[in-house]
Scaffold this motif. Structure first.
Motif, PDB file in Angstrom:
ATOM      1  N   LEU A 127       0.844  -1.197   0.000  1.00 13.99           N
ATOM      2  CA  LEU A 127       0.000   0.000   0.000  1.00 13.99           C
ATOM      3  C   LEU A 127       0.876   1.243   0.000  1.00 13.99           C
ATOM      4  CD1 LEU A 127      -2.594  -0.865   2.823  1.00 13.99           C
ATOM      5  CD2 LEU A 127      -2.629  -1.565   0.416  1.00 13.99           C
ATOM      6  N   THR A 128       0.432   2.238  -0.745  1.00 11.34           N
ATOM      7  CA  THR A 128       1.032   3.570  -0.666  1.00 11.34           C
ATOM      8  C   THR A 128      -0.083   4.552  -0.332  1.00 11.34           C
ATOM      9  OG1 THR A 128       2.799   3.075  -2.243  1.00 11.34           O
ATOM     10  CG2 THR A 128       2.255   5.386  -1.918  1.00 11.34           C
ATOM     11  N   TRP A 129       0.131   5.369   0.681  1.00 14.65           N
ATOM     12  CA  TRP A 129      -0.859   6.379   1.054  1.00 14.65           C
ATOM     13  C   TRP A 129      -0.136   7.679   1.371  1.00 14.65           C
ATOM     14  CZ3 TRP A 129       0.689   2.354   4.107  1.00 14.65           C
ATOM     15  CH2 TRP A 129       1.170   2.627   5.391  1.00 14.65           C
ATOM     16  N   ARG A 130      -0.934   8.758   1.478  1.00 15.74           N
ATOM     17  CA  ARG A 130      -0.340  10.061   1.774  1.00 15.74           C
ATOM     18  C   ARG A 130      -0.731  10.504   3.175  1.00 15.74           C
ATOM     19  NH1 ARG A 130      -1.316  13.954  -3.389  1.00 15.74           N
ATOM     20  NH2 ARG A 130      -3.489  13.402  -2.925  1.00 15.74           N
ATOM     21  N   LEU A 131       0.261  10.968   3.912  1.00 15.74           N
ATOM     22  CA  LEU A 131       0.065  11.500   5.246  1.00 15.74           C
ATOM     23  C   LEU A 131      -0.042  13.015   5.194  1.00 15.74           C
ATOM     24  CD1 LEU A 131       2.830   9.433   7.096  1.00 15.74           C
ATOM     25  CD2 LEU A 131       0.363   8.969   7.118  1.00 15.74           C
ATOM     26  N   ASP A 166      -8.009  -9.022  10.163  1.00 17.53           N
ATOM     27  CA  ASP A 166      -8.627  -9.842   9.125  1.00 17.53           C
ATOM     28  C   ASP A 166      -9.775  -9.141   8.427  1.00 17.53           C
ATOM     29  OD1 ASP A 166     -10.404  -9.946  11.226  1.00 17.53           O
ATOM     30  OD2 ASP A 166     -10.948 -12.050  10.893  1.00 17.53           O
ATOM     31  N   ASP A 167     -10.343  -8.081   9.044  1.00 20.71           N
ATOM     32  CA  ASP A 167     -11.487  -7.395   8.430  1.00 20.71           C
ATOM     33  C   ASP A 167     -11.173  -5.964   8.006  1.00 20.71           C
ATOM     34  OD1 ASP A 167     -11.198  -6.613  11.069  1.00 20.71           O
ATOM     35  OD2 ASP A 167     -13.352  -6.363  11.411  1.00 20.71           O
ATOM     36  N   VAL A 168     -10.182  -5.317   8.604  1.00 22.05           N
ATOM     37  CA  VAL A 168      -9.820  -3.942   8.265  1.00 22.05           C
ATOM     38  C   VAL A 168      -8.314  -3.766   8.369  1.00 22.05           C
ATOM     39  CG1 VAL A 168     -12.020  -2.954   9.067  1.00 22.05           C
ATOM     40  CG2 VAL A 168     -10.056  -3.056  10.622  1.00 22.05           C
ATOM     41  N   VAL A 169      -7.829  -2.696   7.739  1.00 24.30           N
ATOM     42  CA  VAL A 169      -6.448  -2.242   7.892  1.00 24.30           C
ATOM     43  C   VAL A 169      -6.505  -0.769   8.289  1.00 24.30           C
ATOM     44  CG1 VAL A 169      -4.251  -1.805   6.730  1.00 24.30           C
ATOM     45  CG2 VAL A 169      -5.534  -3.899   6.225  1.00 24.30           C
ATOM     46  N   VAL A 170      -5.848  -0.403   9.357  1.00 27.01           N
ATOM     47  CA  VAL A 170      -5.817   0.982   9.831  1.00 27.01           C
ATOM     48  C   VAL A 170      -4.420   1.540   9.578  1.00 27.01           C
ATOM     49  CG1 VAL A 170      -6.213   2.546  11.764  1.00 27.01           C
ATOM     50  CG2 VAL A 170      -7.497   0.392  11.627  1.00 27.01           C
ATOM     51  N   VAL A 171      -4.360   2.721   8.950  1.00 26.71           N
ATOM     52  CA  VAL A 171      -3.064   3.311   8.620  1.00 26.71           C
ATOM     53  C   VAL A 171      -2.984   4.748   9.112  1.00 26.71           C
ATOM     54  CG1 VAL A 171      -2.804   1.858   6.567  1.00 26.71           C
ATOM     55  CG2 VAL A 171      -3.800   4.147   6.336  1.00 26.71           C
ATOM     56  N   GLY A 172      -1.778   5.193   9.275  1.00 33.29           N
ATOM     57  CA  GLY A 172      -1.467   6.568   9.654  1.00 33.29           C
ATOM     58  C   GLY A 172       0.031   6.733   9.560  1.00 33.29           C
ATOM     59  N   GLY A 173       0.566   7.575  10.419  1.00 29.14           N
ATOM     60  CA  GLY A 173       1.999   7.787  10.395  1.00 29.14           C
ATOM     61  C   GLY A 173       2.496   8.374  11.692  1.00 29.14           C
ATOM     62  N   GLY A 174       3.785   8.243  11.899  1.00 27.89           N
ATOM     63  CA  GLY A 174       4.429   8.861  13.041  1.00 27.89           C
ATOM     64  C   GLY A 174       5.389   9.937  12.572  1.00 27.89           C
ATOM     65  N   VAL A 175       5.476  11.028  13.316  1.00 24.22           N
ATOM     66  CA  VAL A 175       6.375  12.120  12.967  1.00 24.22           C
ATOM     67  C   VAL A 175       7.033  12.653  14.231  1.00 24.22           C
ATOM     68  CG1 VAL A 175       4.987  12.817  10.971  1.00 24.22           C
ATOM     69  CG2 VAL A 175       4.615  13.932  13.186  1.00 24.22           C
ATOM     70  N   ASP A 202      -8.443   5.509   8.110  1.00 20.92           N
ATOM     71  CA  ASP A 202      -7.538   6.516   8.660  1.00 20.92           C
ATOM     72  C   ASP A 202      -7.562   6.434  10.182  1.00 20.92           C
ATOM     73  OD1 ASP A 202      -6.053   8.884   9.193  1.00 20.92           O
ATOM     74  OD2 ASP A 202      -7.933   9.999   9.329  1.00 20.92           O
ATOM     75  N   VAL A 203      -6.389   6.442  10.801  1.00 20.88           N
ATOM     76  CA  VAL A 203      -6.308   6.262  12.239  1.00 20.88           C
ATOM     77  C   VAL A 203      -6.878   7.449  13.023  1.00 20.88           C
ATOM     78  CG1 VAL A 203      -4.006   7.289  12.514  1.00 20.88           C
ATOM     79  CG2 VAL A 203      -4.747   5.466  14.077  1.00 20.88           C
ATOM     80  N   LEU A 204      -6.931   8.629  12.430  1.00 25.92           N
ATOM     81  CA  LEU A 204      -7.454   9.786  13.166  1.00 25.92           C
ATOM     82  C   LEU A 204      -8.964   9.904  13.076  1.00 25.92           C
ATOM     83  CD1 LEU A 204      -4.871  12.665  12.629  1.00 25.92           C
ATOM     84  CD2 LEU A 204      -4.922  10.848  14.348  1.00 25.92           C
ATOM     85  N   THR A 205      -9.523   9.739  11.879  1.00 24.70           N
ATOM     86  CA  THR A 205     -10.961   9.963  11.678  1.00 24.70           C
ATOM     87  C   THR A 205     -11.779   8.678  11.655  1.00 24.70           C
ATOM     88  OG1 THR A 205     -10.803   9.865   9.264  1.00 24.70           O
ATOM     89  CG2 THR A 205     -10.425  11.996  10.302  1.00 24.70           C
ATOM     90  N   GLY A 206     -11.142   7.543  11.369  1.00 26.04           N
ATOM     91  CA  GLY A 206     -11.873   6.301  11.201  1.00 26.04           C
ATOM     92  C   GLY A 206     -12.540   6.159   9.854  1.00 26.04           C
TER      93      GLY A 206
END
Length: 323
Positions: free
Chosen positions: A250-254, A271-280, A311-315
């Motif tokens: 996966l490629t996404w934009r932070l 198994d049902d979802v993938v949650v993504v975000g980033g650390g800075v 998205d880890v912030l908004t869901g």
């Protein structure tokens, strides 16, 4: 269209709980405050995911309605025109609505009403390009010597002509020369589907530009996201969109601050979802308040399939974009 984002000098995190049972805790490779904070919030987001019946029974696209069917062979000029929606037509576009079409999902099919070729073109065309000083407003390519893309000069050569080593982008539209009703692959809430689409043949491109033909009345609404009540953790940033899905990669934009450093993709895979975000790491000194979009890439332990990426912030579920 597959796209790859390379982040030089930025660590990639290939995480964490591949295909673990829903609701299980992810396994961390090490301990770090921002990763721990991400994991806690991602667990809340995944547990709150309740998309409703339309997610598995309707047509809910998770992708832009303009799709490239194959490799277009972009030049800088044609890619600029595509991304800005600059078109002109040299073909008759019927305003008659076609018969209903069929969306074919991995788990079944759905009959949907369609829009006309004229309506699809009207959605595709975002207007004329702005004027470019010293450059002709016409098609680029070898058929037009002296125009951008033909390799010829744009002004009279000679000692009075300007000299520059900086490449220019032509402000010229894409020319549509033919259109037919077909199908295009679209990422949906039910996995990748073959969806009725108007296929526009464009001069200078080696693949057609597709505009999804499904009528708006047949498009299911995206579920309202449920974000955790707690504020976003320090050092954790949200994902803005997906840029590519290639099997398990996966490629996404932070959305990061212009002075943020140590930008790291963070993923919780279930198994049902993938949650993504980033650390800075947030700058401690003076900095402007501008946000920039930073692409990051990570590889899951299993292909994404029909799992939503949240998205880890908004869901909110992320859409696949090419613009």
């Amino acid at each position: 269209m597959r796209r790859t984002a390379a982040l030089l000098g930025l660590p990639l995190l290939m995480i964490v709980a591949g295909c673990a049972p829903a609701g299980s805790e992810p396994t961390l490779t090490d301990s770090e405050p921002r990763r721990d904070a991400f994991t806690s919030r991602a667990t809340e987001v995944a547990s709150a995911w309740r998309p409703g019946p339309a997610w598995t029974t309707g047509y809910l696209p998770l992708q832009d309605p303009t799709v490239l069917v194959g490799d277009p062979g972009f030049t800088p000029d044609t890619e600029a025109a595509f991304r800005n929606g600059w078109y002109r037509d040299q073909v008759d576009l019927s305003a008659a609505k076609p018969a209903d079409g069929t969306v074919r999902f991995p788990d079944g099919s759905l009959t949907v009403p369609l829009i006309s070729a004229a309506e699809a073109y009207g959605q595709l065309d975002q207007g004329d390009p702005p004027p470019c000083g010293g450059r002709p407003k016409g098609p680029a390519g070898p058929k037009f010597p002296g125009r951008p893309g033909a390799g010829g000069p744009t002004v009279e050569p000679g000692p009075d002509g300007p000299v520059s080593s900086t490449p220019f982008t032509a402000c010229v539209p894409l020319t549509v020369t033919a259109v037919q009703l077909g199908a295009a692959p679209v990422r949906t809430s039910r996995g990748e589907a073959q969806v009725p689409a108007w296929l526009f043949t464009v001069e200078g491109l080696s693949a057609p530009v597709a505009r999804i033909a499904v009528a708006p009345s047949a498009v299911a609404a995206a579920p309202e996201p449920t974000a955790p009540a707690n504020p976003a953790p320090q050092g954790v940033v949200g994902a803005q969109d997906l840029r590519s899905v290639d099997g398990a990669t996966l490629t996404w934009r932070l959305g990061v601050g212009s002075c943020d450093t140590a930008i790291t993709p963070l993923v919780q895979e279930r198994d049902d979802v993938v949650v993504v975000g980033g650390g800075v790491t947030t700058a401690t000194g003076p900095c402007n308040a501008m946000m920039k979009l930073e692409p990051v890439t990570a590889t899951l332990k299993a292909p994404l399939g029909d799992r939503p990426v949240l998205d880890v912030l908004t869901g909110a579920p992320l859409r696949l974009t090419v613009s």
